[in-house]
Scaffold this motif. Structure first.
Motif, mmCIF file in Angstrom:
data_model
loop_
_atom_site.group_PDB
_atom_site.id
_atom_site.type_symbol
_atom_site.label_atom_id
_atom_site.label_comp_id
_atom_site.label_asym_id
_atom_site.label_seq_id
_atom_site.Cartn_x
_atom_site.Cartn_y
_atom_site.Cartn_z
ATOM 1 N N VAL A 23 -10.231 -16.887 -6.656
ATOM 2 C CA VAL A 23 -9.171 -16.492 -5.729
ATOM 3 C C VAL A 23 -9.776 -15.968 -4.430
ATOM 4 O O VAL A 23 -9.486 -16.478 -3.341
ATOM 5 C CB VAL A 23 -8.238 -15.428 -6.354
ATOM 6 N N TRP A 24 -10.643 -14.986 -4.539
ATOM 7 C CA TRP A 24 -11.244 -14.376 -3.348
ATOM 8 C C TRP A 24 -12.129 -15.367 -2.602
ATOM 9 O O TRP A 24 -12.155 -15.397 -1.378
ATOM 10 C CB TRP A 24 -12.034 -13.138 -3.757
ATOM 11 N N LEU A 203 -5.451 -16.396 -0.321
ATOM 12 C CA LEU A 203 -4.811 -15.367 -1.145
ATOM 13 C C LEU A 203 -3.298 -15.572 -1.191
ATOM 14 O O LEU A 203 -2.654 -15.351 -2.232
ATOM 15 C CB LEU A 203 -5.157 -13.978 -0.609
ATOM 16 N N HIS A 206 -2.113 -17.792 -3.759
ATOM 17 C CA HIS A 206 -2.077 -17.158 -5.086
ATOM 18 C C HIS A 206 -1.064 -16.006 -5.123
ATOM 19 O O HIS A 206 -1.166 -15.121 -5.975
ATOM 20 C CB HIS A 206 -3.469 -16.661 -5.464
ATOM 21 N N ARG A 208 -0.602 -13.486 -3.174
ATOM 22 C CA ARG A 208 -1.131 -12.159 -2.882
ATOM 23 C C ARG A 208 -1.049 -11.899 -1.382
ATOM 24 O O ARG A 208 -1.476 -12.726 -0.576
ATOM 25 C CB ARG A 208 -2.577 -12.017 -3.377
ATOM 26 N N TYR A 227 -7.099 -6.086 0.619
ATOM 27 C CA TYR A 227 -6.304 -6.425 -0.557
ATOM 28 C C TYR A 227 -6.631 -5.453 -1.681
ATOM 29 O O TYR A 227 -7.741 -4.910 -1.742
ATOM 30 C CB TYR A 227 -6.612 -7.843 -1.036
#
Length: 295
Positions: A23-24, A203, A206, A208, A227
């Protein structure tokens, strides 16, 4: 001297590694026993070590230096009387040096003779860690200590933080005026502003959203997006931290003020103050070793 990495212990380290990798946008360097090593595109063998454990804490923040710097540092640390011990690193990159516990519990490790790795050609990978920031009950006292004992230098003071450097980058760490001691956040240096913004988009894919940002700070002049990671820590995309000369004039809080309702240069993003405050208390420090003479 350069900031290299942070070593963390936490339950479900594999899930934290999955977030940072998938993800990151970082990369798995290696998995050894119960530790995941996460790297970027630069020459450091890893940026974050995630070790499986029963509770969450920081076991060290690692700086790399040359032998002469280490010799001088050992003498100052020994004279300070702070808990410390010699260190032979079993983490990727090896190296030998010392680890020292500062009065508020921060565990800083200094290594020489470390090895590096080839760079990776991927503009979306973080390059390195640009800074690791700590919360402090007395940020001024801690900053004085790292100047006197570690030979770091204060770059700027604001109402919220004291920014400290160990080379020509405006800050490799900072101490937040928080009233408690813990890890504040980990900042990943991206290649450029476009890489930061692509990270924000990744992000978003996903589901976020930033806890703060995108924006541009005053001290350091860096672009940012913060985040709250699912494993509890605050992580930051950052780029273009200011390079400062030796005679850089230390800023005071009155030098860093904003118009009403602004908390950064751009003023385009809200900040989740409540969520960040909780996350910033998630990782404390824990010394699991006994002090030993350094020589």
């Amino acid at each position: 001297m350069k900031l290299r990495s942070i070593e963390m212990v936490l339950p479900a380290a594999d899930q934290a590694a999955d977030f940072l990798i998938n993800v990151w946008g970082a990369k798995l360097a290696a998995q050894q026993n119960n530790t995941h090593y996460i790297r970027g595109s630069g020459t450091f063998p890893y940026l974050v070590a995630l070790e499986e454990g029963d509770s969450k804490y920081v076991r060290s923040v690692t700086f790399v230096c040359d032998k002469q710097e280490l010799i001088a540092l050992k003498a100052r640390v020994e004279a300070s009387g702070f808990p410390a011990r010699p260190e032979v690193s079993n983490d990727l990159g090896g190296g030998e040096g010392i680890i020292v516990e500062l009065p508020e519990g921060e565990l800083l490790r200094f290594l020489a003779d470390t090895t590096e790795v080839d760079t990776l050609d991927d503009e979306d990978l973080p390059v390195k860690l640009t800074h690791v920031v700590f919360n402090a009950t007395d940020a001024e006292r801690t900053a004085d200590i790292v100047e006197q004992v570690l030979n770091f230098r204060v770059s700027d003071r604001t109402k919220g933080m004291v920014f400290v450097r160990c080379n020509d980058s405006h800050h490799s760490t900072a101490f937040a005026r928080a009233g408690f001691s813990s890890l504040n956040h980990i900042a990943f240096e991206m290649q450029d502003t476009d890489a930061v913004m692509r990270g924000v988009g990744r992000l978003r894919d996903h589901d976020r959203t930033p806890a703060w940002g995108p924006g541009r700070h005053g001290p350091g002049d860096n672009v940012f997006a913060y985040y709250i990671a699912p494993f509890g820590a605050v992580v930051e995309f950052s780029t273009a931290v200011e390079k400062v000369p030796e005679d850089y004039k230390v800023g005071a809080p009155e030098d860093w003020t904003w118009p009403e309702n602004r908390i950064d240069q751009w003023g385009i993003s809200d900040k989740d103050f409540a969520g960040l405050k909780v996350a910033e208390q998630t990782f404390s420090f824990r010394r699991t070793w006994q002090p030993e003479p350094l020589n």
